[in-house]
Design a protein around this motif. Structure first.
Motif, PDB file in Angstrom:
ATOM      1  N   ALA A 155      39.324  31.746  16.428  1.00 17.31           N
ATOM      2  CA  ALA A 155      39.076  30.610  16.360  1.00 17.31           C
ATOM      3  C   ALA A 155      40.297  29.401  16.306  1.00 17.31           C
ATOM      4  N   ALA A 156      40.388  29.630  15.259  1.00 13.57           N
ATOM      5  CA  ALA A 156      42.027  29.041  14.418  1.00 13.57           C
ATOM      6  C   ALA A 156      43.059  28.441  15.176  1.00 13.57           C
ATOM      7  N   VAL A 157      43.436  30.877  15.527  1.00 14.52           N
ATOM      8  CA  VAL A 157      44.762  30.511  16.219  1.00 14.52           C
ATOM      9  C   VAL A 157      44.387  30.063  18.098  1.00 14.52           C
ATOM     10  N   LEU A 158      43.480  30.185  18.000  1.00 14.17           N
ATOM     11  CA  LEU A 158      43.105  29.200  20.065  1.00 14.17           C
ATOM     12  C   LEU A 158      43.787  27.747  19.024  1.00 14.17           C
ATOM     13  N   LEU A 159      42.766  26.962  18.450  1.00 13.86           N
ATOM     14  CA  LEU A 159      42.932  25.712  18.093  1.00 13.86           C
ATOM     15  C   LEU A 159      44.816  25.204  17.551  1.00 13.86           C
ATOM     16  N   ILE A 160      45.288  26.171  16.512  1.00 13.66           N
ATOM     17  CA  ILE A 160      46.362  25.942  16.579  1.00 13.66           C
ATOM     18  C   ILE A 160      47.385  25.691  17.973  1.00 13.66           C
ATOM     19  N   THR A 161      46.881  26.880  18.781  1.00 14.70           N
ATOM     20  CA  THR A 161      48.291  27.177  19.826  1.00 14.70           C
ATOM     21  C   THR A 161      47.962  25.897  20.469  1.00 14.70           C
ATOM     22  N   ILE A 162      46.639  24.447  20.602  1.00 14.25           N
ATOM     23  CA  ILE A 162      46.678  23.565  21.103  1.00 14.25           C
ATOM     24  C   ILE A 162      48.485  23.181  21.079  1.00 14.25           C
ATOM     25  N   GLN A 163      48.763  23.404  19.740  1.00 19.27           N
ATOM     26  CA  GLN A 163      50.050  22.040  19.940  1.00 19.27           C
ATOM     27  C   GLN A 163      51.248  23.408  19.624  1.00 19.27           C
ATOM     28  N   HIS A 164      51.058  24.052  18.694  1.00 18.76           N
ATOM     29  CA  HIS A 164      51.817  25.308  18.073  1.00 18.76           C
ATOM     30  C   HIS A 164      51.480  27.147  18.802  1.00 18.76           C
ATOM     31  N   GLN A 165      52.480  27.378  19.590  1.00 21.18           N
ATOM     32  CA  GLN A 165      52.688  28.566  20.499  1.00 21.18           C
ATOM     33  C   GLN A 165      52.135  29.746  18.602  1.00 21.18           C
ATOM     34  N   ILE A 166      51.614  31.180  18.812  1.00 28.73           N
ATOM     35  CA  ILE A 166      51.597  31.979  18.452  1.00 28.73           C
ATOM     36  C   ILE A 166      51.090  33.001  19.071  1.00 28.73           C
ATOM     37  N   SER A 167      53.085  34.096  18.581  1.00 29.14           N
ATOM     38  CA  SER A 167      52.094  35.419  19.342  1.00 29.14           C
ATOM     39  C   SER A 167      50.837  35.713  19.647  1.00 29.14           C
ATOM     40  N   GLU A 168      50.580  37.076  20.490  1.00 29.26           N
ATOM     41  CA  GLU A 168      50.180  37.281  20.798  1.00 29.26           C
ATOM     42  C   GLU A 168      49.274  38.947  19.597  1.00 29.26           C
TER      43      GLU A 168
END
Length: 387
Positions: A323-336
């Protein structure tokens, strides 16, 4: 047992990979295989959580989950969902969206990327509520005592989890989406994130509330039917069974499908980092979804969650991380890769803690009920599981 449970998944894998190689060549074969592995790694925590719900259903609804449910998961979320995103974003029909995916995959990917903030906000809030409601419930057995004890005390405050989720959503919209709006000059992304996040929260409350309501009704009815059965045997008359289990199981099934949809968001979005081909994507993610379904049923039939009591905790912590990753990826890209590793690490840690707990119980000759009481007293019996 393994072949019986995973037989369909193995068969679909063989047919899917063979079809990809025959229709599109060895490049498609490799990409489909990679996508299947990606989906399995990202959704292992989904299988553990699903198993905790599925074990409450009878054999009929477990079969429904494996048949109709897999059709919804594969064709609905892995094929139709990306097309619907593009159709809404580009304001075109579904047929035109498919044509766009085939003729202009780069444009298709761009439209899905533009829709990512709304998708991430919806899925992030749904998963966040699952995590908060789990950790803020006072459970007999606790894994991370230093965290779960105070959260369980806070959970006695009505609707606190909803308030916390709304605070997180507001902070996400103002921080990430607001920065994106200022820096790029695009349409107000904060409003989009807020609207999608509230929709995810409402979806959780409605579906989860209905499933919980009918589950409680089912438990009450089962107790009543047990009393009636004993009374009927004494009087020599038959007992009429109320078909409430169907309603309860249906809403639990609906809850499982919405949960699976939320889990699949990161896999669908992450797949675009590998390929723009919607049929390769649907085939690879669909194969992975089959294994997640089979793994869920395997965990239920083997009683794994009962034997390794912290697995469900680890899966819910993985949900919170996702959930935190999804919310962060609104602005920042995170590797799968990072997303998948977080879930694997948390579940592996909970599994090892469960193994240590079981060994400690065997060494002390303690039964499985004592550790829960020891949790509340902080006694030594639970010490081996805190690491």
């Amino acid at each position: 047992m393994l072949l019986r449970t995973f037989g369909w998944s193995l068969g679909v894998t063989a047919l899917g990979l063979a079809f990809a190689a025959w229709q599109w060549g060895w490049e498609a074969f490799g990409i489909v295989l990679i996508l299947a592995i990606l989906e399995i790694s990202l959704s292992f925590d989904n299988a553990v959580v699903n198993a905790g719900i599925l074990k409450k259903m009878n054999a009929f609804w477990q079969r429904i989950f494996l048949t109709i449910g897999i059709l919804i998961a594969v064709f609905g979320m892995r094929l139709v969902f990306p097309v619907v995103i593009v159709a809404i974003s580009a304001k075109v029909g579904p047929v035109e969206a498919v044509q766009l995916a085939l003729d202009d995959p780069d444009r298709y990917q761009a439209l899905v990327t533009d829709a990512h903030p709304a998708i991430a906000a919806f899925g992030g809030m749904f998963l966040l509520m699952i995590f908060l409601d789990f950790v803020m419930e006072d459970r007999e057995i606790k894994w991370l005592l230093w965290l779960e004890r105070p959260l369980a005390r806070l959970g006695k405050i009505d609707m606190l989890s909803v308030c916390l989720a709304l605070v997180v959503l507001l902070g996400t919209a103002l921080t990430f989406a607001g920065q994106a709006h200022v820096s790029t000059g695009h349409a107000d992304k904060a409003a989009t994130v807020l609207l999608a996040g509230v929709a995810g929260l409402i979806t959780y409350l409605v579906v989860g509330g209905l499933s919980g309501h009918f589950e409680n009704r089912l438990e009450e009815e089962e107790e009543h039917e047990h009393e009636e059965e004993e009374k009927a045997r004494a009087e020599g008359r038959p007992v009429t069974v109320v078909a409430l289990a169907g309603k309860a199981a249906f809403f639990l099934f609906l809850y499982l499908e919405v949960l699976d949809a939320s889990f699949s968001f990161d896999g669908v979005i992450g797949a675009f980092a590998i390929t723009n081909h919607i049929f390769w994507m649907a085939l690879g993610l669909g194969i992975g979804a089959m294994y997640v379904r089979s793994l869920t049923v395997y965990l239920v039939r083997q009683g794994t969650l009962d034997d390794y009591v912290y697995l469900e905790h680890g899966a819910h912590y993985a949900i919170g991380a996702l959930a935190a990753v999804l919310l962060i990826t609104i602005q920042h890209q995170i590797s799968e890769i990072i997303t998948g590793l977080i879930g694997v690490v948390l579940i592996a840690a909970s599994f090892l803690a469960s193994v240590r707990r079981n060994r400690a119980l065997e060494a002390s000759g303690t039964d499985g009920e004592t550790p829960g009481a020891a949790d509340e007293r902080g006694e030594k019996a639970e010490v081996p599981s805190r690491a």
